[in-house]
Every structure is written in structure tokens, then in C-alpha cells.
Design an enzyme around this catalytic site. Sequence first.
Site, PDB file in Angstrom:
ATOM      1  N   CYS A 174      -2.157  32.712 122.542  1.00 46.87           N
ATOM      2  CA  CYS A 174      -1.468  31.593 123.177  1.00 46.87           C
ATOM      3  C   CYS A 174      -2.459  30.491 123.534  1.00 46.87           C
ATOM      4  CB  CYS A 174      -0.723  32.066 124.423  1.00 46.87           C
ATOM      5  SG  CYS A 174       0.182  30.740 125.246  1.00 46.87           S
ATOM      6  N   CYS A 177      -1.677  28.675 126.770  1.00 46.48           N
ATOM      7  CA  CYS A 177      -2.037  29.443 127.972  1.00 46.48           C
ATOM      8  C   CYS A 177      -3.549  29.414 128.201  1.00 46.48           C
ATOM      9  CB  CYS A 177      -1.652  30.919 127.841  1.00 46.48           C
ATOM     10  SG  CYS A 177      -0.050  31.262 127.160  1.00 46.48           S
ATOM     11  N   ASP A 178      -4.321  29.595 127.158  1.00 44.22           N
ATOM     12  CA  ASP A 178      -5.747  29.901 127.326  1.00 44.22           C
ATOM     13  C   ASP A 178      -6.706  28.829 126.818  1.00 44.22           C
ATOM     14  OD1 ASP A 178      -4.983  32.361 128.330  1.00 44.22           O
ATOM     15  OD2 ASP A 178      -5.052  33.349 126.387  1.00 44.22           O
TER      16      ASP A 178
END
Length: 356
Positions: A174, A177-178
Site C-alpha cells: 500500500c 499507506c506507507d
Amino acid sequence: MAASNARRERIVIIGSGPAGWSAATYAARAQLEPLVFEGAISEKNRLAGTLPMGQLAMTTEVENYAGFPHGDLEAFLDSSLPPERRQMMAPHAKAGVSGPELMELMRQQAVNFGTRIITDDIDKVDFSSRPFKLYPSEGGVVEAECVIVATGAKANWLGLESEEKFKNRGVSACAVCDGALPRFRKKELVVVGGGDSAVEEATYLTKFASTVHLVHRRDELRASRIMAKRAHDDPKIKIHFNSGLAEVLGDDTKGVTGVRLVSTIDPAKETILDVTGVFLAIGHTPNTAFLGGQLELNAKGYVVWTKHFRTETSVEGVFAAGDVADDYYRQAISAAGTGCMSALDAERWLSAQGIH
Ligand code: NAP
């Protein structure tokens, strides 16, 4: 346990990601006394990527969940959560909240309003008549007037041993997300996949990375024309066609330090790239197997909402929320939003049935 002795619930929520806990908080505040099956803590679920608390439990910092800006949340966490659950979350996120912390806070919020939790999977359901029947892994049967399915989706992985070893230490599924984490900034990164997600993730990562290597197993991208053009035109994206990720390289201190690619045309041809991050974008699989085909699914296998912007499914009294019904946004905050919607839809439906 025979069906006649089954415990009868007004509302059961299956799943424990942001959709499940938001649904539980709303249902509990509406005095529905929800029961959540949060999933089993088992090796089977660990390997499948379906442990309790969903995909967020496998991420690191969460910087884009509204309400959790950068800051030291230690005191808040200490005051909000019981010590035994607090222990499971170290180390604390320095930039915003961590995925596991956010999930623990959501879970606790649902508990504070009276949500009951069973740490088990639902293996099978019977939606053919009401009350619905749910079959937990540990045995027995639970009857429910109303069910919210919030079992999420799992990212697809290649299944490499080295990929598993470096998850959360440079390997992610992701980018949103990261991607902004310090370890990826101004560094070379790899994205694996050739679809819209891969291009989207690669483009997103160019904001932080010096170069993004897009590794695709065929000689043309699957992505839509406009997205493919974007990838080809971006000077920071280097596309490696006919290439597969054979191994993630790294060590215990630094995490990911590189990748070994192998040509899909000539297996003897290898390329080593020095990168600090590897992002898999080879699709997601919604967690619907336990439904046994009893809810309508779309062509990609996601639960269908049968009314526009309502969480109703093809079975009256069964609602769906979060990634299990979303192949497009797939964000924690959108999952939490549809979780809220599903509880409100369920409450109104139960009220119309004279059950609530
Ligand atoms: P996808 O379209 O199914 O693409 C998956 C990609 O991963 C394909 O290129 C596939 O290769 C590759 N792949 C699958 N398994 C692999 C493996 N074992 N090893 C190596 N490569 C593998 O999935 P997606 O990109 O997540 O998109 C899902 C849906 O969401 C699509 O309908 C997409 O259009 C949509 N979406 C839209 C947007 C947007 O419009 N902004 C953004 C994201 C997603 P092959 O090509 O060889 O099969």
C-alpha cells in the site's frame, strides 16, 4: 449446538477493521448491543493476511486518517487503552498514529459503548431464512436478525519467502499507506504489477522517491491507456517489462536494500537493483469465501451494494461495509465511513421490522 439452542442476536458484525469497529460503535450507541466476530488469532489467518484488526494491523504509520496529526500520542494511548492491549502495540508511531494503535483505539471505542467481541472466525453462514445462522470456527451456531459483513480484503502477494521476511521493513502492498515514510524518501523504489493500481502507486511514490522502477511480467501494461501513458511519460518512472521479482534483498538492520529481478523471457538473465522499498500492486482479494455464494458479488468478487449509496446487499437484513464491498477507494477512512452507514442502515431496517 443445535439450532434451537442457538444464541439469538439482534445484530452481528463480522470483521474487525475500521468498517467493523465503526459499525459496532454506531450500533452500540443505538442500544443494539452488537456482537462482533473479530476473527481468530491463528497461523492460518496469519499466513492468509486475515488476522483480526484487518489490513491496518499490518501497516506502520497512518498519516492520512483525519484526527490523528503528527504528534506524541503516548499519553492519550495510555489513558484510553487497558495495559494488556497497550503492550501489543509498541513501538509507538512517531508521525501520526500507527495502524495497530488506530485499530486498538477503534476497538476500545466500540467496547466502551457495550460492544461484545468474540475472537473467532465465522466459517460459514446460512442466509436462506431469518434469523440468519452463523457458524463460528470453534463450533456452535449463532442466530442473528441482522448481519453486517465487514471482512475486508487482503492484498495479493507473490508468496516469496524474502517478501514475507521484509514486510513492514521495506516491503508493502500500500503506497498510499506507507509511501511517505522516511525510509522511502529520495530513494529508489520498486513497484510490482502492470495494472492501474501499479501505475497509481508508482506515480504516487514519485513524490517521495528519486526513481520508481515499475516491474511488470509482460511486455505491455494492463493499466488503462491514460494511466499507462502517465507511467511512460514520467521521467521518474523506469519500466522493466518482461521482468519478475525473484527475491527481495536486505538484512536485519537495514531492512530492504535491493531486489533481484529475473527476465520472464530468459530466466538466466538477472538484474539487481539497489532499492529501499518494494511495493506489491498485483491486486486484492475480498474476504468472501465464507459467504458460500449467498450474497451477490460483482465480477471482481466484491459484495454488491444493491441500492445506490446504501449498504444493503442482495439479502434483506444483511449489510456490507468496508473493503469487502469496495474495490475502488480502499482507504481506512472510507471503510470507517461505510461502517457507520451500515450500522445506520441496519438500525433503520431493524426498526422497520419492529425488532428495535
Ligand atoms: P489488475 O488490473 O488486476 O492488475 C493486476 C496486475 O498485477 C496485472 O498487471 C497483473 O499482470 C499483475 N499480476 C497479477 N498477479 C501477478 C503475479 N503473480 N506476478 C506478477 N504480476 C502479477 O489490478 P489493479 O491494478 O489492482 O486494479 C484493480 C481494478 O481497480 C481495475 O479494474 C482497475 O482499473 C481499478 N483501478 C482503477 C484506478 C484508477 O482508475 N485510478 C486505480 C486503481 C485501480 P498481467 O497484466 O500480466 O495480468
